[in-house]
Motif scaffolding. Structure first.
Motif, PDB file in Angstrom:
ATOM      1  N   PRO A 126       0.704  -1.189  -0.013  1.00 46.74           N
ATOM      2  CA  PRO A 126       0.034  -0.018  -0.039  1.00 46.74           C
ATOM      3  C   PRO A 126       0.967   1.361   0.098  1.00 46.74           C
ATOM      4  O   PRO A 126       0.436   2.353  -0.652  1.00 46.74           O
ATOM      5  N   ASN A 127       1.990   1.276   0.967  1.00 45.40           N
ATOM      6  CA  ASN A 127       2.706   2.458   0.953  1.00 45.40           C
ATOM      7  C   ASN A 127       4.176   2.393   0.119  1.00 45.40           C
ATOM      8  O   ASN A 127       5.051   3.147   0.339  1.00 45.40           O
ATOM      9  N   GLY A 128       4.203   1.332  -0.665  1.00 46.59           N
ATOM     10  CA  GLY A 128       5.387   1.100  -1.472  1.00 46.59           C
ATOM     11  C   GLY A 128       6.551   0.210  -0.702  1.00 46.59           C
ATOM     12  O   GLY A 128       7.399  -0.138  -1.172  1.00 46.59           O
ATOM     13  N   GLU A 129       5.831  -0.528   0.434  1.00 43.00           N
ATOM     14  CA  GLU A 129       6.643  -1.344   1.079  1.00 43.00           C
ATOM     15  C   GLU A 129       6.374  -2.580   0.366  1.00 43.00           C
ATOM     16  O   GLU A 129       5.609  -3.009  -0.438  1.00 43.00           O
ATOM     17  N   MET A 130       7.364  -3.726   0.858  1.00 43.29           N
ATOM     18  CA  MET A 130       7.435  -4.880   0.237  1.00 43.29           C
ATOM     19  C   MET A 130       5.924  -5.675   1.081  1.00 43.29           C
ATOM     20  O   MET A 130       5.814  -5.528   2.173  1.00 43.29           O
ATOM     21  N   ALA A 131       5.331  -6.364   0.072  1.00 40.24           N
ATOM     22  CA  ALA A 131       3.853  -7.179   0.642  1.00 40.24           C
ATOM     23  C   ALA A 131       4.489  -8.588   0.779  1.00 40.24           C
ATOM     24  O   ALA A 131       5.232  -9.294  -0.146  1.00 40.24           O
ATOM     25  N   ALA A 132       4.069  -9.150   1.776  1.00 38.32           N
ATOM     26  CA  ALA A 132       4.271 -10.639   2.019  1.00 38.32           C
ATOM     27  C   ALA A 132       3.194 -11.416   1.716  1.00 38.32           C
ATOM     28  O   ALA A 132       2.077 -11.415   1.993  1.00 38.32           O
ATOM     29  N   PHE A 133       3.627 -12.632   0.999  1.00 33.95           N
ATOM     30  CA  PHE A 133       2.594 -13.620   0.641  1.00 33.95           C
ATOM     31  C   PHE A 133       3.029 -15.116   1.290  1.00 33.95           C
ATOM     32  O   PHE A 133       4.345 -15.340   0.883  1.00 33.95           O
ATOM     33  N   GLU A 134       2.295 -15.629   1.697  1.00 29.97           N
ATOM     34  CA  GLU A 134       2.661 -16.987   2.504  1.00 29.97           C
ATOM     35  C   GLU A 134       2.407 -18.111   1.501  1.00 29.97           C
ATOM     36  O   GLU A 134       1.567 -18.036   0.741  1.00 29.97           O
ATOM     37  N   ILE A 135       3.601 -18.814   1.383  1.00 32.33           N
ATOM     38  CA  ILE A 135       3.408 -20.124   0.492  1.00 32.33           C
ATOM     39  C   ILE A 135       2.848 -21.142   1.010  1.00 32.33           C
ATOM     40  O   ILE A 135       2.790 -21.690   2.127  1.00 32.33           O
ATOM     41  N   ILE A 136       1.393 -21.567   0.609  1.00 35.76           N
ATOM     42  CA  ILE A 136       0.747 -22.627   0.961  1.00 35.76           C
ATOM     43  C   ILE A 136       0.904 -24.021   0.203  1.00 35.76           C
ATOM     44  O   ILE A 136       0.165 -25.083   0.582  1.00 35.76           O
ATOM     45  N   GLY A 137       1.452 -23.791  -0.962  1.00 38.28           N
ATOM     46  CA  GLY A 137       1.590 -25.246  -1.737  1.00 38.28           C
ATOM     47  C   GLY A 137       2.613 -25.061  -2.775  1.00 38.28           C
ATOM     48  O   GLY A 137       2.949 -24.113  -3.057  1.00 38.28           O
ATOM     49  N   ILE A 138       2.991 -26.453  -3.167  1.00 38.79           N
ATOM     50  CA  ILE A 138       3.875 -26.550  -4.155  1.00 38.79           C
ATOM     51  C   ILE A 138       3.208 -27.384  -5.412  1.00 38.79           C
ATOM     52  O   ILE A 138       2.861 -28.697  -5.077  1.00 38.79           O
ATOM     53  N   MET A 139       3.057 -26.880  -6.546  1.00 35.46           N
ATOM     54  CA  MET A 139       2.551 -27.661  -7.608  1.00 35.46           C
ATOM     55  C   MET A 139       3.634 -28.534  -8.284  1.00 35.46           C
ATOM     56  O   MET A 139       4.903 -27.875  -8.419  1.00 35.46           O
ATOM     57  N   LYS A 140       3.288 -29.690  -8.839  1.00 39.64           N
ATOM     58  CA  LYS A 140       4.332 -30.358  -9.715  1.00 39.64           C
ATOM     59  C   LYS A 140       4.555 -29.758 -10.708  1.00 39.64           C
ATOM     60  O   LYS A 140       3.769 -28.787 -11.473  1.00 39.64           O
ATOM     61  N   ASP A 141       6.028 -29.767 -11.240  1.00 39.79           N
ATOM     62  CA  ASP A 141       6.442 -29.011 -12.335  1.00 39.79           C
ATOM     63  C   ASP A 141       5.429 -29.230 -13.617  1.00 39.79           C
ATOM     64  O   ASP A 141       5.095 -30.451 -13.842  1.00 39.79           O
ATOM     65  N   PHE A 142       5.039 -28.242 -14.432  1.00 43.51           N
ATOM     66  CA  PHE A 142       4.369 -28.462 -15.592  1.00 43.51           C
ATOM     67  C   PHE A 142       5.011 -27.405 -16.731  1.00 43.51           C
ATOM     68  O   PHE A 142       5.720 -26.399 -16.302  1.00 43.51           O
ATOM     69  N   HIS A 143       4.833 -27.773 -17.896  1.00 40.58           N
ATOM     70  CA  HIS A 143       5.365 -26.902 -18.769  1.00 40.58           C
ATOM     71  C   HIS A 143       4.464 -25.682 -19.239  1.00 40.58           C
ATOM     72  O   HIS A 143       3.595 -25.992 -20.053  1.00 40.58           O
ATOM     73  N   PHE A 144       4.678 -24.788 -18.641  1.00 43.40           N
ATOM     74  CA  PHE A 144       3.864 -23.282 -18.726  1.00 43.40           C
ATOM     75  C   PHE A 144       4.373 -22.718 -19.987  1.00 43.40           C
ATOM     76  O   PHE A 144       3.695 -21.680 -20.494  1.00 43.40           O
ATOM     77  N   GLU A 145       5.399 -22.953 -20.372  1.00 44.86           N
ATOM     78  CA  GLU A 145       6.164 -22.466 -21.750  1.00 44.86           C
ATOM     79  C   GLU A 145       6.386 -23.553 -22.657  1.00 44.86           C
ATOM     80  O   GLU A 145       6.285 -24.733 -22.562  1.00 44.86           O
ATOM     81  N   SER A 146       6.699 -23.123 -23.925  1.00 42.72           N
ATOM     82  CA  SER A 146       7.091 -24.278 -24.869  1.00 42.72           C
ATOM     83  C   SER A 146       8.473 -24.822 -24.603  1.00 42.72           C
ATOM     84  O   SER A 146       9.209 -24.354 -23.629  1.00 42.72           O
ATOM     85  N   MET A 147       8.765 -25.850 -25.214  1.00 45.77           N
ATOM     86  CA  MET A 147       9.651 -27.006 -24.997  1.00 45.77           C
ATOM     87  C   MET A 147      11.084 -26.544 -25.578  1.00 45.77           C
ATOM     88  O   MET A 147      12.088 -27.288 -25.288  1.00 45.77           O
ATOM     89  N   HIS A 148      10.952 -25.218 -25.935  1.00 43.44           N
ATOM     90  CA  HIS A 148      12.422 -24.714 -26.274  1.00 43.44           C
ATOM     91  C   HIS A 148      12.980 -24.355 -25.078  1.00 43.44           C
ATOM     92  O   HIS A 148      14.277 -24.172 -25.082  1.00 43.44           O
ATOM     93  N   ASN A 149      12.068 -23.917 -24.053  1.00 42.02           N
ATOM     94  CA  ASN A 149      12.764 -23.544 -22.759  1.00 42.02           C
ATOM     95  C   ASN A 149      12.725 -24.726 -21.674  1.00 42.02           C
ATOM     96  O   ASN A 149      11.570 -25.261 -21.511  1.00 42.02           O
ATOM     97  N   PRO A 150      13.553 -24.504 -20.710  1.00 39.73           N
ATOM     98  CA  PRO A 150      13.337 -25.440 -19.568  1.00 39.73           C
ATOM     99  C   PRO A 150      12.305 -24.871 -18.588  1.00 39.73           C
ATOM    100  O   PRO A 150      12.039 -23.701 -18.587  1.00 39.73           O
TER     101      PRO A 150
END
Length: 520
Positions: free
Chosen positions: A316-340
């Motif tokens: 809100p005032n330019g400071e860093m916002a904190a977001f809690e990590i609640i889960g880890i998804m299995k890796d999926f290819h969200f880009e083409s396979m030209h990229n890892p």
């Protein structure tokens, strides 16, 4: 061709492919030049008497060379005119194949026509030079006595040219097989999500604040399995933001890809959780939580990241916002396979947030009816906005459209190259058999079988194909290894690919020679 910015207005062309096809076209032209040289020298005995008479009547060697070069250039000029006609006829088909509207434009640019005329002169000179010098070197006395034959010393040159032709042809065919196998590998590789039967309704940001009502209305139909709205689509660009783990040094900050979605994303795309959970509407506190992928968890290097917080600018005032990590998804290819697979962090919509893409998972049955229902609900909220949609698997295939076109064009080039090389081999076999007709007659009188004579005529030519096959292997390997470097995930080279390419050339060579040998 040289632009590689993010968020381009439309997909770029690829200068690499333009160069590859130009090189292949040059090689095919060289194959044709070789055929002309091979056949002109092989059938030189037919014109030996003409050369003898001309020399006897006072023609100089230079005049004869000029005559034969002129003949070659005239042939090339006629070929050029036929080629222009063919290009004009075939250009619409080729434009459809490459997905670009192409024009020949002979007179639209000042340099095109002069360049083509120069190419005609160059091709005619290159292809006609050796036959011209060879024919002009005949001794008139020997020729008129009938004792001049094509020199045996030239047989090695003709053999070398056949080897070169088939080396290029087999290399092209091997390359086509590698491209096909790589595309097949990409299209069937486990992606980490299910791309089948998912309809992507585009530009749903047009209905903005009505997005939740739109989703709820869709789910009223039993045929709609899941609906999810997000700011990014798999295979499209994502945002990149610097993130820092709370409590860790600032120098350990990472640049992570990110997008925003609702609580149905993992279900709509069938992405499994490796650890923890995905967002839930029943938990209001989830609006300040995030889910990351396995690669991000590994790159954060903090052991178990569940329960830790990621800091990102934009508070809100330019400071860093904190977001809690609640889960880890299995890796999926969200880009083409030209990229890892890159590290990614997924945020939930907050308040009345919405995104541009809505994924609707539907069953295979009654797809047309289901699409009609989705369009009906769309018009209820979007009014005059056009209903635009794609299927996720089609959208996925669009990522590799350049490679698919490469496969198709390379296949055409390979067939053309093999055809031209076979024409040359056919002509050479005809010449060899013509030269050995008397020998064949004597052998048959002395009891040689058809198989004996066939073996005699075929074995020398088939040896050339074996040599060409062996020579093509390292060229194919180095060329295709470099092409595969464009992909982060690639096939392993199979010995079977090289053997199949060589076997195909061998079969074509046998079929070509057999017709002439059996006739003899």
């Amino acid at each position: 061709l040289n632009s590689h910015f993010e968020y381009e207005v439309e997909p770029n062309g690829n200068l690499t492919y333009v160069r590859i096809f130009s090189i292949i076209a040059i090689f095919i032209l060289i194959l044709a030049c070789i055929n002309f040289m091979n056949l002109a020298t092989a059938r030189s005995a037919k014109r030996a008497r003409e050369v003898g008479v001309r020399k006897t009547l006072g023609s100089t060697r230079g005049q004869l060379i000029q005559q034969f070069l002129t003949e070659a250039i005239l042939l090339t000029l006629i070929s050029f005119i036929l080629a222009i006609v063919l290009v004009e006829l075939l250009l619409p088909l080729y434009s459809d194949l490459v997905g670009i509207r192409l024009l020949l434009g002979l007179f639209s640019e000042a340099l095109i026509l002069p360049s083509l005329v120069m190419m005609v002169l160059l091709v005619g000179t290159i292809s006609g030079s050796y036959p011209a010098f060879f024919l002009a070197s005949f001794n008139p006395v020997k020729v008129l006595k009938g004792s001049a034959q094509a020199k045996n010393s030239n047989s090695w040159l003709r053999s070398g040219l056949v080897i070169f032709q088939f080396t290029i042809s087999i290399t092209l065919f091997t390359g086509t097989m590698v491209v096909y196998n790589q595309l097949n590998y990409i299209q069937n590789k486990e992606l980490g999500y299910d791309k089948t039967n998912v309809v992507i309704v585009e530009k749903t940001d047009d209905i903005g604040r009505h997005i939740n009502a739109f989703k709820e209305d869709l789910l009223q139909d039993r045929r709609i399995l899941t609906v999810s709205n997000s700011t990014s689509l798999i295979g499209h660009n994502t945002n990149n933001n610097v993130h820092q783990v709370q409590g860790e040094p600032a120098e350990n900050a990472l640049l992570l890809s990110s997008f925003v979605t609702d609580d149905q994303y993992s279900e709509a795309y069938s992405i499994e959780m490796a650890q923890g959970r995905f967002f839930s509407l029943d938990r209001p506190a989830d609006s300040m939580c995030v889910v990351i992928n396995e690669t991000a968890a590994e790159n954060l290097n903090i052991g178990d990241p569940i329960g830790r917080s990621l800091l990102r600018g934009g508070g809100p005032n330019g400071e860093m916002a904190a977001f809690e990590i609640i889960g880890i998804m299995k890796d999926f290819h969200f880009e083409s396979m030209h990229n890892p697979i890159r590290p990614i962090v997924i945020y939930p919509f907050r308040g009345n947030g919405f995104g541009r893409y809505t994924a609707v998972r539907i069953p295979e049955e009654d797809m047309a009816g289901t699409l009609g229902y989705i369009e009906e609900i769309w018009k209820k909220y979007a009014v005059d906005q056009a209903f635009e949609y794609t299927f996720l698997d089609d959208d996925f295939n669009q990522l590799y459209v350049a490679e698919e076109r490469t496969k198709q064009i390379a296949t055409i080039f390979s067939i053309l190259a093999i055809f031209i090389a076979s024409l040359g081999l056919f002509g050479l076999a005809s010449f060899i058999i013509e030269q050995r007709t008397k020998e064949i007659g004597i052998r048959k009188v002395l009891g040689a079988s058809v198989l004996n004579i066939y073996s005699l005529l075929s074995v020398d030519i088939l040896k050339l194909i074996v040599i060409a096959t062996i020579l093509s292997w390292p060229i194919s390997y180095m060329t295709m290894r470099r092409w595969l470097e464009n992909f982060a995930y690639q096939i392993d080279f199979s010995h079977l690919t090289f053997l199949l390419a060589g076997l195909l050339a061998f079969i074509i060579a046998i079929a070509t020679v057999t017709t002439q040998a059996m006739k003899a």
